[in-house]
Structure formats: C-alpha cells, structure tokens
Design a protein around this motif. Structure first.
Motif, mmCIF file in Angstrom:
data_model
loop_
_atom_site.group_PDB
_atom_site.id
_atom_site.type_symbol
_atom_site.label_atom_id
_atom_site.label_comp_id
_atom_site.label_asym_id
_atom_site.label_seq_id
_atom_site.Cartn_x
_atom_site.Cartn_y
_atom_site.Cartn_z
ATOM 1 N N SER A 40 114.328 -41.234 -99.781
ATOM 2 C CA SER A 40 113.532 -41.891 -100.556
ATOM 3 C C SER A 40 112.384 -42.895 -100.100
ATOM 4 C CB SER A 40 114.204 -42.777 -101.624
ATOM 5 O OG SER A 40 115.218 -41.750 -102.080
ATOM 6 N N LEU A 41 112.849 -43.600 -98.855
ATOM 7 C CA LEU A 41 112.033 -44.784 -98.225
ATOM 8 C C LEU A 41 110.677 -43.836 -97.646
ATOM 9 C CD1 LEU A 41 114.357 -47.039 -96.122
ATOM 10 C CD2 LEU A 41 113.103 -47.348 -98.484
ATOM 11 N N LEU A 42 110.817 -42.684 -97.231
ATOM 12 C CA LEU A 42 110.021 -41.979 -96.545
ATOM 13 C C LEU A 42 109.009 -41.399 -97.760
ATOM 14 C CD1 LEU A 42 111.383 -39.561 -93.985
ATOM 15 C CD2 LEU A 42 109.521 -41.192 -93.631
ATOM 16 N N TYR A 43 109.479 -40.987 -98.688
ATOM 17 C CA TYR A 43 108.780 -40.655 -99.911
ATOM 18 C C TYR A 43 107.769 -41.669 -100.421
ATOM 19 C CZ TYR A 43 107.413 -38.966 -104.636
ATOM 20 O OH TYR A 43 106.840 -38.338 -105.910
ATOM 21 N N LEU A 44 108.583 -42.830 -100.528
ATOM 22 C CA LEU A 44 107.879 -44.108 -101.141
ATOM 23 C C LEU A 44 106.783 -44.372 -99.989
ATOM 24 C CD1 LEU A 44 108.804 -45.378 -103.602
ATOM 25 C CD2 LEU A 44 109.626 -47.369 -102.401
ATOM 26 N N GLY A 45 107.036 -44.608 -98.859
ATOM 27 C CA GLY A 45 106.001 -44.947 -97.841
ATOM 28 C C GLY A 45 104.857 -44.016 -97.924
ATOM 29 N N VAL A 46 105.382 -42.770 -97.862
ATOM 30 C CA VAL A 46 103.899 -41.799 -97.908
ATOM 31 C C VAL A 46 103.051 -42.015 -99.229
ATOM 32 C CG1 VAL A 46 103.345 -39.185 -98.130
ATOM 33 C CG2 VAL A 46 105.046 -40.247 -96.569
ATOM 34 N N MET A 47 103.685 -42.147 -100.459
ATOM 35 C CA MET A 47 103.226 -42.463 -101.583
ATOM 36 C C MET A 47 102.147 -43.553 -101.538
ATOM 37 S SD MET A 47 103.797 -40.816 -104.484
ATOM 38 C CE MET A 47 103.825 -42.021 -105.823
ATOM 39 N N LEU A 48 102.972 -44.836 -101.126
ATOM 40 C CA LEU A 48 101.967 -46.162 -100.874
ATOM 41 C C LEU A 48 101.134 -46.006 -100.007
ATOM 42 C CD1 LEU A 48 105.067 -48.645 -100.993
ATOM 43 C CD2 LEU A 48 103.668 -47.818 -102.917
ATOM 44 N N LEU A 49 101.161 -45.532 -98.905
ATOM 45 C CA LEU A 49 100.470 -45.312 -97.850
ATOM 46 C C LEU A 49 99.069 -44.722 -98.215
ATOM 47 C CD1 LEU A 49 99.402 -46.119 -94.996
ATOM 48 C CD2 LEU A 49 100.604 -44.187 -94.013
ATOM 49 N N SER A 50 99.302 -43.367 -98.975
ATOM 50 C CA SER A 50 98.239 -42.575 -99.254
ATOM 51 C C SER A 50 97.553 -43.075 -100.457
ATOM 52 C CB SER A 50 98.522 -41.067 -99.594
ATOM 53 O OG SER A 50 99.580 -41.060 -100.570
ATOM 54 N N THR A 51 98.179 -43.845 -101.450
ATOM 55 C CA THR A 51 97.518 -44.548 -102.540
ATOM 56 C C THR A 51 96.726 -45.659 -102.082
ATOM 57 O OG1 THR A 51 99.612 -44.020 -103.884
ATOM 58 C CG2 THR A 51 97.985 -45.437 -104.811
ATOM 59 N N GLY A 52 97.340 -46.444 -100.989
ATOM 60 C CA GLY A 52 96.627 -47.516 -100.444
ATOM 61 C C GLY A 52 95.256 -47.099 -99.652
ATOM 62 N N LEU A 53 95.346 -46.036 -99.195
ATOM 63 C CA LEU A 53 94.303 -45.649 -98.442
ATOM 64 C C LEU A 53 93.363 -45.156 -99.532
ATOM 65 C CD1 LEU A 53 95.596 -43.493 -95.452
ATOM 66 C CD2 LEU A 53 94.531 -45.741 -95.279
ATOM 67 N N GLY A 54 93.557 -44.541 -100.504
ATOM 68 C CA GLY A 54 92.495 -44.077 -101.374
ATOM 69 C C GLY A 54 91.789 -45.149 -101.941
ATOM 70 N N ILE A 55 92.675 -46.153 -102.457
ATOM 71 C CA ILE A 55 92.020 -47.410 -103.185
ATOM 72 C C ILE A 55 91.151 -48.077 -102.087
ATOM 73 C CG2 ILE A 55 92.312 -49.690 -104.301
ATOM 74 C CD1 ILE A 55 95.056 -48.426 -105.168
ATOM 75 N N LEU A 56 91.603 -48.169 -100.741
ATOM 76 C CA LEU A 56 90.814 -48.814 -99.740
ATOM 77 C C LEU A 56 89.369 -48.154 -99.646
ATOM 78 C CD1 LEU A 56 91.703 -50.785 -97.789
ATOM 79 C CD2 LEU A 56 92.128 -49.411 -96.212
ATOM 80 N N ILE A 57 89.322 -46.992 -99.588
ATOM 81 C CA ILE A 57 88.050 -46.128 -99.634
ATOM 82 C C ILE A 57 87.297 -46.604 -100.743
ATOM 83 C CG2 ILE A 57 87.152 -43.957 -99.627
ATOM 84 C CD1 ILE A 57 89.237 -43.018 -97.895
ATOM 85 N N TYR A 58 87.877 -46.315 -101.994
ATOM 86 C CA TYR A 58 86.990 -46.432 -103.173
ATOM 87 C C TYR A 58 86.256 -47.705 -103.174
ATOM 88 C CZ TYR A 58 86.550 -46.264 -108.323
ATOM 89 O OH TYR A 58 85.796 -45.720 -109.439
#
Lengths: 327, 395
Positions: A40-58
């Motif tokens: 679950s930690l891994l899943y959460l980490g991947v979710m947060l990281l990819s979402t964060g990267l997406g917003i960062l670019i946006y």
C-alpha cells in the motif's frame, strides 16, 4: 489462529499427529507479514509522485524550467525502466511471476512517467503536430508492449483504457455511462460496440492460442462491460423506433455467449454481469410496453413487476451460484 | 439472545480457520474434508458478490412493496402518521426474524437489507413521534434523544444479529449520546469535552480488548474487534487539533479568527502527531495489524491537519517529496526484510484468495491511474496521467 483448536480437532480424529506437530512448530516461529502494508505504501507513493509531477508540469508550463522538469521526468522513467529491465525474466507465452511487488510498482511508475513525458512533449513542443491520434496511439502501443513483455496486469488495464482513449471513448463502466449521456450517441454507441466485441474477441484468442492466458479475465472484463453498455444505450437511443427490439435480441445473444463462457470458466462474476445487464434490458422492454397504457392499473402492474422480477432475479442468482459451485 | 444457531456459528468459525489452514498447506484435502463433515453449517451465506446482489434486490423488493402498500392505503389517510412507519418497521422486523430462523439466512444480503430497513423505519417512526409530541423542545435535546434511541435500537440489533456495521453504529451513537449529554449538563462542557471523549474511547478500547482476550463472547468477536478499531480512531480524533478547534468553534458560535489559538493548543498539536506514531510503534511491538494500519492512516490525517494551518511548500512539491519518501521507505524496508528478521517478513503469507486479490488489484490500478475524462478539449496533465482524448481535443 490458536493451537487449541487443532488439539481439539486432533482428539476428534479430524487431523493426523504430524499435522498437529507441524502446526505447533509453525506457531512457534510465526512470522508477521508486512506485505500488504508495504504494498500500500508503494502504491500510495507511486500515486502521489505521479500526481505531483503532473501538477508540477501543469503549473510550470510557462516558466523557464522546461528542460529541467523534462529531464527529471525522463530520469525517473528511465531509472525505473532500467531497474525493471535488469530484473525482468525472459518473455514467455505463459504467466511469468514478477520478482517482487517493488518491481510491479516501479514498472507502473515508469509507465506513468512515460505518459507524462509524452504528454509534455506534445503540449510544449508539439512533436506529433496535429496528429492527435498518433499522440495517443504511441503510448498505447508502448503500454501493450510493456504489459506483455513484463507481464503486468495493471498495465494491461491501462493499455486497454488507452485503446479506448485512442478510439475516443472511455472503457471504465462509470465514466462510459456519463460519456454516452453527454455525447450525441450514435457514433459513440457503435464505437463502443466495436471496441467491446473486439476486446471479447481478443480474450477468446488469448485463450485459444495460449498467449498469456491469465490476461483473459482483464480483456473479458472490459469487453463485457463496454459491449453491454453500448447495446443497452443503443436500445435507449432507438427506443421510439419499432426495430429497437433488435438491440435487445443482440444483447440476449451476447448474454448467451458470455453465459456459456462463464460456465466454462466457472466464473460467477461474469454470470452476475449477465444477469444484471439482461435484467436491465428486459425491465426496459417491460416498462416500454407498460408506459403505452396510461391509467392507474399500469402503475400497479409496474410495482408488481418489480417485486416479482426481483424475487425471480434472486432465485436465478441462487441457482447460478449453486451451478458454478457444483461444476 | 443471539438469534443464530450457536453450534453452526461455532462450526462456521472452525471451517473458516480450516479453510485458511488448507490454503496455507497446513492440512491436506482429506483432513479438510474431515473437518467439514464433523462441523456442518446449515446457514445460507453465499459469497460476497451474491451478498451484494441479494442486498440490492431485497432493497428493491422492499421499496416497491412498501410503495405498493402505501398506494393501496393512500385513500385511508393513515400513511401520514408515525404509526404507519412503526407498523412497517415491525412487519419488516418480523420478516427478518422469519428469514433468519426459518430460512437460515446468515450474512446473505437479504438479512442485511431487512435489518437496516427495519431499524431505519423504526428510527424514523421515533423521530416522527418526537416531532408530533414535542414541537417546542430545544434542538440540542432532540439530538440527545435521537442518539440515545439509536444506541438502544442498535444495541438490541447487535445483541440479536451480531452485525459488524450495526455494532459500530451502536458504539458511535453511544459516544454521541455522551457527547450531547455532557453538552447539556457538563461542567465547562466545551473545554472538557475533548478530554471526556478521550477517556470514553480509551475506556471502550480497553473494555473491548479485555473482552476479546478473555473470549467472553465468542460469537461477537468480529463486532468487538470492529469496535476496538473504531474506538482507536475516535480516541485520536477527539484530540486532533483540527477537530477540537473547528468543532469547538462551531459549537460555541464564536468563530475563531485565522491564527487565533485555542486553550491547550500545544497539547492537541502534540496529540495530533504523537498518537499515530504510538499506534505504529505499539502495532509493531504487539504485532497488531489494526494498530499498525490505523497508525499509517492517522499519519496521513496528521499531515493533512498540519497542512490545513501551515503552508510551507506548494502542494505539488509536497506530493512529489512524500511520494519519493514513501517509495524509499517501502524499498528499504523490503530490502531489509528480504530474509525475515525479528519475526517480520515482507513476503506474503498465503490465505487462499491471492488470485482474486491480484485480479482486483490490477483493476484498481487501471481504474484509479488511467480513468481520464475523454472528449473534452482541455489538456489533461493534472491527474498524473496523459489522458490524450486526442480524437476531439486540441492541445
């Protein structure tokens, strides 16, 4: 789990001496598994990281940091792919077990960051020009390749979703519903029907030619939902015409196919889908006829129909459940 | 008190244990069959899909039956009074007892639906009755009476049917009852409330733990574990800074300005951060899954609480950093536990439903990470995924 229970079972002659000893031994060295927590930690980490990267670019899309962000995403993507590629087992037509869940989730992260990367390239530099189809087609190919080569069910789901995106529709049942409701219908329904049947066909071929047989469920899951929803909405779209009954007939034929398939695989899930969707279809038909008369009697009939049909539905479910169990 | 056949309940739990042991390879097929033969279960309790399906269909049947009945009785002017609701509630309850005693339904979906519908009808009958009797009472007292009634009703249902969700309802309504009661009679009610709730949920946790350890009520074990879990959550929330501040402000009608402090702020901040860590620590020490997972979730709650008052970094940077940190922590722990240490392992312990879980997991990944709206013409970078939507969109 307590050994007391097993001692009692042993005294009653249900289990053998050596089994009891084995269980006692196991209890003494019982391990506490952190497997699901870590996952679950891994899943959460991947979710947060990819979402964060997406917003960062946006947010930073208009500032100078393009190349840096692009490089960072590329680094994440390449890093993850490199890690997975080094640890991956050779391709096989059978199921290949992944080395561990870290592998699974890093592969997921790699694919997500790849998608972000492509999207960024297209948005900022327009590498695909006006070929929007190409901009979704290439990620889709990539995802399918990764799903097969690395044997990853989650990425297969993403690839199927992207196939839908490429065709212009969503394959997730819930989104699909709102999609159809918003759009003008016809083309949507036909595309959906085509995609759904295509996925069911792929599911069939997957099994027929023994290429990654465990992908069968995923293909069939998406294919069944999309086809049923497309057929139902086809009926609703045409419900004023006389020939709309054709949609229902088509739906029942499709139900028959899925039903047999489910019986063969002893899959209760698909039997459930069959019953739910055909219940909706038949109810729609019944209401269609009931609405033609318009006095109070029809309302009573409608109420009676729902009470009786729901009871019948439960009976069918119970029957099917028994049938699957006894297979 | 419990309505189910106790022998069968006992057999159900033994069969459940045996199924796990069989899946882990501890007992072989013959032994498993021996156990099944020795401890037969006569309940009708189908799989989870069936349960959900039957639940929904029973709701359909109930609502249309009630609708039909009301339609028949429409001319008689009795459906406006609370007696009608009471009557419906009692009839549904009788149907529930019938399904369980005669048809041997046990967690089949039909009994779940009947349980909630009859309890709901009885509750609404009570509320209507209160409205028609006492229109002049204060609102706060009304809440007190309602939560008290919910507590009594759900306590009865829990004792009779041992349903987990109803047991949780029972505990929460009890907490609500104490909450509103203290608001009425308490000494410095608003200031002492958080401490009272802490003591209360701590006491409930302790009592539940004791009951579980002594195996006093084996048929209610699941309910007691659930209550234990919820009381942990309540214990944390009753001292969480956000809850204390905002709830206190809304109850006292004195809106706090931004940056204005509440009394004992330092204590509540400490509580907000220390408790999750304590949960995780004790979870690892006692190898208690509930404490451990609860702790993980509450760390996130604590982080959200902090962010609500202090913005140090922009959201997206926090997401990226936390994401990297989480992956890092998981990575190192997995490496560290590659071979089991101190009784911990990162490997999965089989429990028979692995295949299902993997399928479901793949679908979750597909749903959450790639469900993108299609066909609108905005660019979709936000969701962490390149949705495209190219066929109709413009980049």
């Amino acid at each position: 789990m307590n050994t007391g229970l097993y001692e009692k079972l042993f005294e009653e002659g249900c289990i053998r001496q050596e089994t009891l000893d084995n269980i006692r031994e196991k209890k003494r060295n019982q391990l506490f598994s952190l497997h699901w927590e870590l996952k679950s930690l891994l899943y959460l980490g991947v979710m947060l990281l990819s979402t964060g990267l997406g917003i960062l670019i946006y947010k930073n899309i208009d500032t100078i940091g393009h190349q840096i962000i692009l490089a960072f995403i590329a680094a994440v993507c390449i890093g993850c792919f490199f890690y997975c590629y080094r640890r991956k087992k050779p391709f096989s037509k059978e199921k290949v077990n992944s080395p561990d869940s870290l592998f699974d989730y890093l592969l997921l992260l790699a694919c997500l960051s790849f998608l972000i990367f492509i999207g960024y390239l297209q948005f900022q530099y327009g590498v695909f020009g006006n070929n929007y189809g190409l901009a979704t087609f290439i990620p889709m190919l990539m995802l399918f390749y990764v799903a097969y080569d690395f044997d990853h069910l989650g990425i297969l789901s993403m690839a199927i979703t992207n196939l839908g995106v490429w065709l212009g529709i969503s394959v997730n049942p819930m989104t699909l519903l709102s999609n159809i409701a918003e759009s003008d219908g016809r083309t949507f329904i036909l595309t959906g029907l085509f995609l759904g049947l295509f996925l069911v066909l792929v599911a069939f071929l997957t099994e027929r030619f023994h290429i990654k047989k465990h992908f069968h469920f995923t293909y069939l899951h998406f294919g069944t939902h999309v086809t049923f929803i497309a057929l139902l909405f086809g009926y609703f779209e045409d419900s004023k015409n006389e020939f709309s009954i054709l949609w229902i007939i088509l739906l029942l034929v499709f139900t028959w196919y899925i039903y047999n398939n489910a019986i063969r695989h002893k899959s209760f899930y698909f039997l459930l889908l069959c019953t739910i969707y055909s219940y909706i279809a038949i109810s729609a038909l019944v209401i269609h006829f009931l609405v033609k008369g318009n006095d109070m009697g029809v309302v009573y009939l409608g109420f009676f129909y729902f009470i009786i049909s729901a009871i019948a539905f439960i009976k069918v479910l119970v029957h099917l459940n028994k049938k699957v169990k006894s297979l | 008190m419990i309505i189910y056949n106790k022998e069968w309940l006992n057999s159900t739990s033994i069969q459940h244990e045996a199924a796990i042991a069989f899946a882990q390879g501890d007992i072989d097929t013959e032994e498993h069959n021996n156990i099944k033969k020795k401890y037969p279960v006569g309940f009708y309790s189908p799989n989870i899909f069936m349960r959900a399906g039957i639940f929904l269909l029973t709701l359909v049947i109930l609502s249309f039956s009630i609708g039909l009945l009301s339609l028949f009785l429409y001319d008689f002017k009795i459906i406006d009074s609370f007696y009608y609701l009471l009557f419906l509630g009692v009839v549904t309850y009788v149907a529930l007892e019938f399904m369980v005693i005669v048809k041997h339904h046990y967690q089949s979906g039909a009994d779940d639906a009947l349980m909630w519908v009859s309890a709901g009808l009885l509750l609404f009958a009570y509320i209507f009755m209160m409205d028609s009797i006492s229109l002049s009472k204060k609102i706060q007292q009304e809440e007190l009476f309602i939560s008290g009634f919910i507590f009594l009703l759900s306590a009865y249902f829990t004792a009779r049917f041992a349903d987990i969700l109803i047991a949780i309802t029972c505990m929460l309504s009890f907490a609500a009852f104490i909450f509103y009661g203290w608001m009425e009679i308490g000494f410095y009610a608003l200031q002492t409330l958080p401490f009272l709730m802490m003591v209360l949920s701590g006491a409930i946790y302790y009592a539940a733990d004791l009951l579980l350890q002594r195996r006093m009520y084996p048929f209610y074990n699941n309910c007691i574990s659930a209550i234990k879990m919820i009381s942990l959550l309540l214990l944390y929330l009753s001292g969480n800074y956000f809850i204390v501040r905002e709830l206190g402000a809304s109850l006292s009608d004195a809106a706090l300005e931004e940056g204005q402090y509440i009394p004992f702020a330092w204590f509540f901040w400490l509580w907000t951060f220390i408790i999750p860590l304590l949960y995780i620590g004790f979870g690892l020490k006692k190898k208690d899954v509930v404490l451990l997972r609860g702790g993980f979730i509450l760390v996130a709650v604590a982080a959200f609480t902090f962010r609500n008052y202090y913005h140090i970094l922009p959201t997206e940077l926090v997401l990226v950093l936390v994401g990297i940190a989480l992956i890092g922590i998981a990575w190192f722990t997995m490496k560290y536990l590659k071979s089991p240490r101190n009784g911990f392992t990162a490997a999965e312990i089989a429990d028979g439903h692995i295949l299902d879980k993997i399928q479901v997991e793949s679908l979750i990944v597909g749903e959450t990470l790639s469900s993108q709206p299609v066909g609108t013409d905005s660019h979709r970078m936000g969701g962490g995924n390149f949705g495209g939507g190219g066929s109709s969109g413009s980049f």
